[in-house]
Design a protein around this motif. Structure first.
Motif, PDB file in Angstrom:
ATOM      1  N   ASP A  50       0.871  -1.217   0.004  1.00 40.32           N
ATOM      2  CA  ASP A  50       0.168   0.173   0.005  1.00 40.32           C
ATOM      3  C   ASP A  50       0.855   1.077  -0.003  1.00 40.32           C
ATOM      4  OD1 ASP A  50      -2.477  -1.439   0.309  1.00 40.32           O
ATOM      5  OD2 ASP A  50      -1.792  -2.008   2.317  1.00 40.32           O
ATOM      6  N   ASP A  65      -0.268   3.259 -10.803  1.00 46.18           N
ATOM      7  CA  ASP A  65      -0.797   2.742  -9.531  1.00 46.18           C
ATOM      8  C   ASP A  65      -0.438   3.617  -8.256  1.00 46.18           C
ATOM      9  OD1 ASP A  65      -1.773   0.455 -10.915  1.00 46.18           O
ATOM     10  OD2 ASP A  65       0.258  -0.471 -10.861  1.00 46.18           O
ATOM     11  N   TYR A  66       0.400   4.275  -8.209  1.00 41.28           N
ATOM     12  CA  TYR A  66       0.646   4.985  -6.823  1.00 41.28           C
ATOM     13  C   TYR A  66       0.973   6.676  -7.363  1.00 41.28           C
ATOM     14  CZ  TYR A  66       2.318   0.439  -4.987  1.00 41.28           C
ATOM     15  OH  TYR A  66       2.271  -0.720  -4.376  1.00 41.28           O
ATOM     16  N   THR A  67       0.764   7.209  -6.090  1.00 38.74           N
ATOM     17  CA  THR A  67       1.019   8.888  -6.274  1.00 38.74           C
ATOM     18  C   THR A  67       1.886   9.368  -5.015  1.00 38.74           C
ATOM     19  OG1 THR A  67      -0.302  10.660  -6.839  1.00 38.74           O
ATOM     20  CG2 THR A  67      -0.979   9.520  -4.642  1.00 38.74           C
ATOM     21  N   ARG A 192      -1.007   3.848  -3.098  1.00 38.35           N
ATOM     22  CA  ARG A 192      -1.907   3.485  -3.631  1.00 38.35           C
ATOM     23  C   ARG A 192      -2.913   4.652  -3.884  1.00 38.35           C
ATOM     24  NH1 ARG A 192      -1.508  -1.042  -6.219  1.00 38.35           N
ATOM     25  NH2 ARG A 192      -0.186  -2.627  -5.720  1.00 38.35           N
ATOM     26  N   ARG A 193      -3.266   4.895  -5.270  1.00 39.58           N
ATOM     27  CA  ARG A 193      -4.237   5.797  -5.630  1.00 39.58           C
ATOM     28  C   ARG A 193      -5.486   5.532  -4.914  1.00 39.58           C
ATOM     29  NH1 ARG A 193      -2.986   9.484  -9.662  1.00 39.58           N
ATOM     30  NH2 ARG A 193      -0.771   9.249 -10.425  1.00 39.58           N
ATOM     31  N   SER A 194      -5.778   4.301  -4.796  1.00 36.55           N
ATOM     32  CA  SER A 194      -7.302   3.769  -4.439  1.00 36.55           C
ATOM     33  C   SER A 194      -7.453   4.120  -2.849  1.00 36.55           C
ATOM     34  CB  SER A 194      -7.450   2.447  -4.793  1.00 36.55           C
ATOM     35  OG  SER A 194      -6.404   1.420  -4.181  1.00 36.55           O
ATOM     36  N   LEU A 195      -6.223   4.469  -2.265  1.00 37.19           N
ATOM     37  CA  LEU A 195      -6.626   4.758  -0.692  1.00 37.19           C
ATOM     38  C   LEU A 195      -7.059   5.825  -0.214  1.00 37.19           C
ATOM     39  CD1 LEU A 195      -3.117   2.915   0.287  1.00 37.19           C
ATOM     40  CD2 LEU A 195      -5.543   1.989   0.530  1.00 37.19           C
ATOM     41  N   ASP A 196      -7.200   5.936   1.003  1.00 37.13           N
ATOM     42  CA  ASP A 196      -7.627   7.364   1.502  1.00 37.13           C
ATOM     43  C   ASP A 196      -6.345   8.193   1.808  1.00 37.13           C
ATOM     44  OD1 ASP A 196      -8.789   9.715   2.983  1.00 37.13           O
ATOM     45  OD2 ASP A 196      -9.865   8.254   4.375  1.00 37.13           O
ATOM     46  N   THR A 279      -1.303  13.688  -8.188  1.00 39.82           N
ATOM     47  CA  THR A 279      -2.333  13.912  -7.133  1.00 39.82           C
ATOM     48  C   THR A 279      -1.295  14.934  -6.026  1.00 39.82           C
ATOM     49  OG1 THR A 279      -3.559  11.884  -7.355  1.00 39.82           O
ATOM     50  CG2 THR A 279      -3.844  13.404  -5.207  1.00 39.82           C
TER      51      THR A 279
END
Length: 282
Positions: A50, A65-67, A192-196, A279
């Motif tokens: 993560d 996948d990541y920021t 991961r971009r999908s996380l908070d 981001t």
């Protein structure tokens, strides 16, 4: 939450509070301790982690996948990589001494090596010779023992290299600062971009602030991972690499990152980054 970072004092100092459950509301961390070359590879390989600490030089390969997070990393002044060779009184320490020589570096996608390539292209006539990738803690012994002609070193090596009978050819951090008047981006925290992402940023910043407020609390944890470094060297390492940019990259930090990676892309050393997809969290 799965995270990978190095066992170096700055990383363990920064994440001590979160790792030990001292940050209210933060999830438990499952930590993988690994050298930067390994974390760079993990980020690019779809490892399922993560959060990771990686080299800024590796960032362009993982942004799908990541920021980049604006905290927890290593960026600053007076903390750049060094190129070292054997200390011989008769040695000419101009950049030409590296022409055609065998050089040890800590990672193919390390910021140190990226910076070295930018510098060497302009400063070393005819270029260097073979590049050998070694774990960073093996580089100075390899130079001392004549296995390589020079080494590109990072982390606490800037404090300990004289003990190996080595001397400095160039301080790449100073070269970068002279060229840009910007701090040098070394290690980045990515998520991961999908996380908070805002929550993660808050937890990391809380961990940094806890570390500063309670420096002795992390001492045993930091030293247990510090590869036999003395407490004095560990403190110097933390003081140098954990700074205002660790808490918040800010506009100057982001400018330093974009400048480094844009110059590297122009030189064909990294993929070009569309910064509009980044981001940005301040």
């Amino acid at each position: 939450m799965k995270i990978a970072f190095s066992p170096c004092p700055n990383d363990t100092f920064v994440f001590h509070a979160w790792v030990h459950g001292l940050i209210p509301g933060a999830p438990k961390l499952n930590v993988t301790y690994a050298d930067i070359d390994i974390t760079n590879s993990l980020a690019a390989s779809g490892s399922g982690l993560d959060l990771l600490k990686i080299s800024y030089a590796a960032l362009p390969w993982v942004l799908s996948d990541y920021t980049l997070l604006p905290c927890g990393g290593a960026l600053g002044r007076g903390c750049g990589p060094l190129v070292l060779t054997l200390n011989k009184a008769s040695r000419n320490l101009s950049p030409a001494v590296l022409a055609g020589r065998r050089i040890a570096v800590p990672s193919e996608r390390s910021t140190a090596y990226l910076l070295f390539r930018l510098w060497a292209a302009a400063q070393v006539p005819g270029g260097v010779g073979e590049i050998v990738i070694l774990p960073f803690h093996e580089i100075m012994p390899a130079v001392r023992d004549g296995l390589v002609d020079a080494g590109l070193v990072i982390h606490e090596a800037r404090f300990t290299y004289p003990a190996y009978g080595l001397m400095q050819v160039v301080d790449l951090g100073s070269w970068w600062e002279d060229q840009t008047n910007l701090p040098l981006p070394l290690g980045a925290i990515i998520a991961r971009r999908s996380l908070d992402l805002p929550a993660i940023v808050n937890w990391i910043r809380a961990s940094v602030k806890y570390a500063w407020a309670h420096p002795k609390a992390s001492q045993d944890y930091v030293l247990s991972h510090a590869q036999e470094l003395s407490p004095e060297v560990v403190k110097a390492h933390i003081d140098l690499y954990v700074n205002e940019y660790t808490e918040n990259l800010g506009e100057i930090g982001y400018q330093a990152v974009t400048t480094l990676l844009s110059r590297a892309a122009q030189a064909g050393l990294v993929p070009e980054v569309d910064w509009r997809t980044m981001t940005v969290i301040l």
